[in-house]
Design a protein around this motif. Structure first.
Motif, PDB file in Angstrom:
ATOM      1  N   ASN A   1       0.855  -1.194   0.000  1.00 23.45           N
ATOM      2  CA  ASN A   1       0.000   0.000   0.000  1.00 23.45           C
ATOM      3  C   ASN A   1       0.890   1.243   0.000  1.00 23.45           C
ATOM      4  N   PRO A   2       1.555   1.527  -1.136  1.00 20.53           N
ATOM      5  CA  PRO A   2       2.543   2.613  -1.183  1.00 20.53           C
ATOM      6  C   PRO A   2       1.953   3.974  -0.832  1.00 20.53           C
ATOM      7  N   LEU A   3       2.759   4.780  -0.141  1.00 20.93           N
ATOM      8  CA  LEU A   3       2.333   6.116   0.265  1.00 20.93           C
ATOM      9  C   LEU A   3       2.608   7.160  -0.808  1.00 20.93           C
ATOM     10  N   ARG A   4       3.668   6.972  -1.572  1.00 25.74           N
ATOM     11  CA  ARG A   4       4.124   7.989  -2.508  1.00 25.74           C
ATOM     12  C   ARG A   4       3.894   7.575  -3.954  1.00 25.74           C
ATOM     13  N   PRO A   5       3.704   8.538  -4.840  1.00 32.78           N
ATOM     14  CA  PRO A   5       3.550   8.214  -6.262  1.00 32.78           C
ATOM     15  C   PRO A   5       4.732   7.441  -6.834  1.00 32.78           C
ATOM     16  N   TYR A   6       5.939   7.750  -6.372  1.00 36.01           N
ATOM     17  CA  TYR A   6       7.118   7.012  -6.835  1.00 36.01           C
ATOM     18  C   TYR A   6       6.953   5.518  -6.573  1.00 36.01           C
ATOM     19  N   ALA A   7       6.603   5.172  -5.343  1.00 39.47           N
ATOM     20  CA  ALA A   7       6.460   3.764  -4.978  1.00 39.47           C
ATOM     21  C   ALA A   7       5.246   3.132  -5.641  1.00 39.47           C
ATOM     22  N   ALA A   8       4.180   3.919  -5.860  1.00 40.52           N
ATOM     23  CA  ALA A   8       2.991   3.390  -6.542  1.00 40.52           C
ATOM     24  C   ALA A   8       3.338   2.967  -7.969  1.00 40.52           C
ATOM     25  N   ALA A   9       4.153   3.767  -8.652  1.00 43.53           N
ATOM     26  CA  ALA A   9       4.582   3.420 -10.007  1.00 43.53           C
ATOM     27  C   ALA A   9       5.488   2.191  -9.992  1.00 43.53           C
ATOM     28  N   LYS A  10       6.319   2.088  -8.976  1.00 43.37           N
ATOM     29  CA  LYS A  10       7.193   0.921  -8.844  1.00 43.37           C
ATOM     30  C   LYS A  10       6.371  -0.351  -8.605  1.00 43.37           C
ATOM     31  N   LEU A  11       5.330  -0.238  -7.797  1.00 42.93           N
ATOM     32  CA  LEU A  11       4.482  -1.402  -7.545  1.00 42.93           C
ATOM     33  C   LEU A  11       3.751  -1.830  -8.809  1.00 42.93           C
ATOM     34  N   ALA A  12       3.253  -0.863  -9.572  1.00 43.96           N
ATOM     35  CA  ALA A  12       2.587  -1.181 -10.838  1.00 43.96           C
ATOM     36  C   ALA A  12       3.562  -1.875 -11.795  1.00 43.96           C
ATOM     37  N   ALA A  13       4.822  -1.434 -11.784  1.00 47.67           N
ATOM     38  CA  ALA A  13       5.831  -2.069 -12.621  1.00 47.67           C
ATOM     39  C   ALA A  13       6.084  -3.505 -12.170  1.00 47.67           C
ATOM     40  N   GLU A  14       6.121  -3.724 -10.866  1.00 38.58           N
ATOM     41  CA  GLU A  14       6.300  -5.079 -10.344  1.00 38.58           C
ATOM     42  C   GLU A  14       5.190  -6.006 -10.836  1.00 38.58           C
ATOM     43  N   GLU A  15       3.968  -5.508 -10.819  1.00 40.62           N
ATOM     44  CA  GLU A  15       2.842  -6.339 -11.254  1.00 40.62           C
ATOM     45  C   GLU A  15       3.004  -6.755 -12.710  1.00 40.62           C
ATOM     46  N   LYS A  16       3.543  -5.845 -13.548  1.00 39.42           N
ATOM     47  CA  LYS A  16       3.820  -6.196 -14.938  1.00 39.42           C
ATOM     48  C   LYS A  16       4.951  -7.229 -15.031  1.00 39.42           C
ATOM     49  N   LEU A  17       5.946  -7.077 -14.180  1.00 35.71           N
ATOM     50  CA  LEU A  17       7.055  -8.020 -14.174  1.00 35.71           C
ATOM     51  C   LEU A  17       6.574  -9.443 -13.913  1.00 35.71           C
ATOM     52  N   TRP A  18       5.647  -9.594 -12.966  1.00 31.41           N
ATOM     53  CA  TRP A  18       5.149 -10.938 -12.659  1.00 31.41           C
ATOM     54  C   TRP A  18       4.341 -11.492 -13.832  1.00 31.41           C
ATOM     55  N   GLN A  19       3.645 -10.625 -14.547  1.00 36.19           N
ATOM     56  CA  GLN A  19       2.910 -11.088 -15.732  1.00 36.19           C
ATOM     57  C   GLN A  19       3.880 -11.614 -16.795  1.00 36.19           C
ATOM     58  N   TYR A  20       4.977 -10.892 -17.000  1.00 41.49           N
ATOM     59  CA  TYR A  20       5.955 -11.337 -17.987  1.00 41.49           C
ATOM     60  C   TYR A  20       6.663 -12.605 -17.517  1.00 41.49           C
ATOM     61  N   HIS A  21       6.856 -12.739 -16.223  1.00 37.01           N
ATOM     62  CA  HIS A  21       7.441 -13.968 -15.704  1.00 37.01           C
ATOM     63  C   HIS A  21       6.544 -15.163 -16.002  1.00 37.01           C
ATOM     64  N   GLN A  22       5.236 -14.964 -15.852  1.00 34.43           N
ATOM     65  CA  GLN A  22       4.294 -16.040 -16.139  1.00 34.43           C
ATOM     66  C   GLN A  22       4.339 -16.450 -17.612  1.00 34.43           C
ATOM     67  N   SER A  23       4.729 -15.516 -18.469  1.00 31.80           N
ATOM     68  CA  SER A  23       4.792 -15.815 -19.906  1.00 31.80           C
ATOM     69  C   SER A  23       6.178 -16.280 -20.345  1.00 31.80           C
ATOM     70  N   GLY A  24       7.086 -16.496 -19.384  1.00 32.93           N
ATOM     71  CA  GLY A  24       8.352 -17.127 -19.724  1.00 32.93           C
ATOM     72  C   GLY A  24       9.617 -16.334 -19.480  1.00 32.93           C
ATOM     73  N   LEU A  25       9.528 -15.061 -19.097  1.00 31.12           N
ATOM     74  CA  LEU A  25      10.724 -14.261 -18.853  1.00 31.12           C
ATOM     75  C   LEU A  25      11.210 -14.495 -17.423  1.00 31.12           C
ATOM     76  N   ASN A  26      12.481 -14.822 -17.270  1.00 29.45           N
ATOM     77  CA  ASN A  26      13.047 -15.089 -15.941  1.00 29.45           C
ATOM     78  C   ASN A  26      13.309 -13.771 -15.213  1.00 29.45           C
ATOM     79  N   VAL A  27      12.476 -13.480 -14.244  1.00 27.19           N
ATOM     80  CA  VAL A  27      12.485 -12.187 -13.555  1.00 27.19           C
ATOM     81  C   VAL A  27      12.898 -12.353 -12.095  1.00 27.19           C
ATOM     82  N   VAL A  28      13.680 -11.387 -11.588  1.00 28.77           N
ATOM     83  CA  VAL A  28      13.991 -11.274 -10.162  1.00 28.77           C
ATOM     84  C   VAL A  28      13.789  -9.817  -9.759  1.00 28.77           C
TER      85      VAL A  28
END
Length: 326
Positions: A133-160
């Motif tokens: 539950n990010p407090l700042r817009p910076y962290a909110a954008a980072k969290l949204a990016a993380e959610e995309k990363l997990w989607q790409y991981h599910q499609s085969g990209l090795n993400v950490v």
């Protein structure tokens, strides 16, 4: 091995390049994505390949990712005065990079996120499973990016994903700069008694964690907290005041008074900037009076990572660099 580092002129990217070369990776195997207007003297001295482009420009990423096996994504917008960049760079820029990385057949994508995705901690030390539950817009954008990363991981990209605490070190132009400026004031406000702990990580500890994450099969598909050391807020401020030779005095502000002022600020911002992201000042005050520490059991177990730098070893070089170059 061909490696792409985004944000190569920044704090994390520049140290990562330095440490990869020190660790035995040939400079000609490293490619840095840099914007045309950035100072690349350091990178040129290291002998790495420069690829001019921008994560917000998808067309510029094709050449950057050609033949690349591993991506270290360090580039990020951090200036809160230009908040629109958070979504353009930290979110959409990451999406652009993920799309091209998948097309190019990248084998490992190591992403630098932030512990800010957790927001106001409900428990401390917080594990990677703590609610987001990010407090700042910076962290909110980072969290949204993380959610995309997990989607790409599910499609085969090795993400950490790595979630560092506040990063300090030589070439730090944000956190250390702000603390040095604060320490040089005549009066430094201290909310409450200053006993709550805050967390930092020296950039060399973070880059070592990144390299380990790029090498471990166990790391793929996981997020890790990266914490170097913790200290009470009062101790941090006293360290900076002493290091810069200031005569600043710490003036305690009662929590009730600080919280009342934060409520007023939130109310004013709600009225004057209804379409902007709220600062949520009251939650910021709450955060400053709670321990902000993180559980690192997972990274210790999976990657055998232990921080090597304590507070003096981390703040000392960062402050000296700031005083010389700030």
């Amino acid at each position: 091995m061909a490696i792409l580092i985004t944000g190569g002129t920044g704090l994390v990217g520049s140290h990562l390049i330095e440490d990869l070369i020190t660790g035995g990776i040939p400079a000609h195997s490293l490619r840095a994505l840099v914007r045309p207007q950035r100072d690349t003297a350091f990178l040129r001295a290291q002998g790495v390949e420069l690829c001019y482009g921008d994560v917000t420009d998808p067309d510029s990423l094709k050449a950057a990712l050609s033949g690349i096996q591993t991506v270290f994504h360090c580039a990020a917008a951090v200036d809160e005065k230009r908040r629109e960049l958070f979504w353009q760079v930290n979110y959409q820029g990451t999406v652009n990079l993920l799309q091209e990385a998948q097309r190019a057949g990248v084998q490992r994508f190591v992403h630098v996120s932030t512990i800010g995705v957790y927001g106001l901690l409900q428990t401390s030390p917080a594990t990677e499973e703590h609610p987001k539950n990010p407090l700042r817009p910076y962290a909110a954008a980072k969290l949204a990016a993380e959610e995309k990363l997990w989607q790409y991981h599910q499609s085969g990209l090795n993400v950490v994903v790595l979630r560092p605490t506040a990063i300090v070190g030589e070439r730090d132009r944000t956190i250390t700069k702000r603390l040095v400026q604060l320490a040089r004031r005549r009066v430094v406000p201290l909310i409450g008694d200053g006993r709550s702990h805050v967390s930092f990580v020296y950039v060399k500890d973070l880059t070592r964690a990144m390299i380990l994450a790029s090498q471990s099969e166990r790391a793929v598909g996981h997020a890790y907290n990266v914490q170097g050391f913790t200290a009470p807020i009062r101790q941090v401020l006293e360290f900076f005041i002493d290091a810069v030779g200031s005569r600043a005095k710490l003036i305690p502000i009662p929590y009730a008074a600080a919280y009342a002022g934060a409520l007023l600020l939130d109310a004013v911002l709600t009225l004057t900037r209804p379409n902007d992201h709220p600062l949520r000042a009251r939650k910021g005050i709450q955060q400053l009076t709670r321990d902000l520490t993180f559980d690192t059991t997972k990274i210790k177990t999976d990657l055998n990572f232990e921080p090597r730098y304590d507070m003096a070893q981390s703040f000392g070089p960062a402050i000296r660099w700031q005083l010389e170059h700030g």
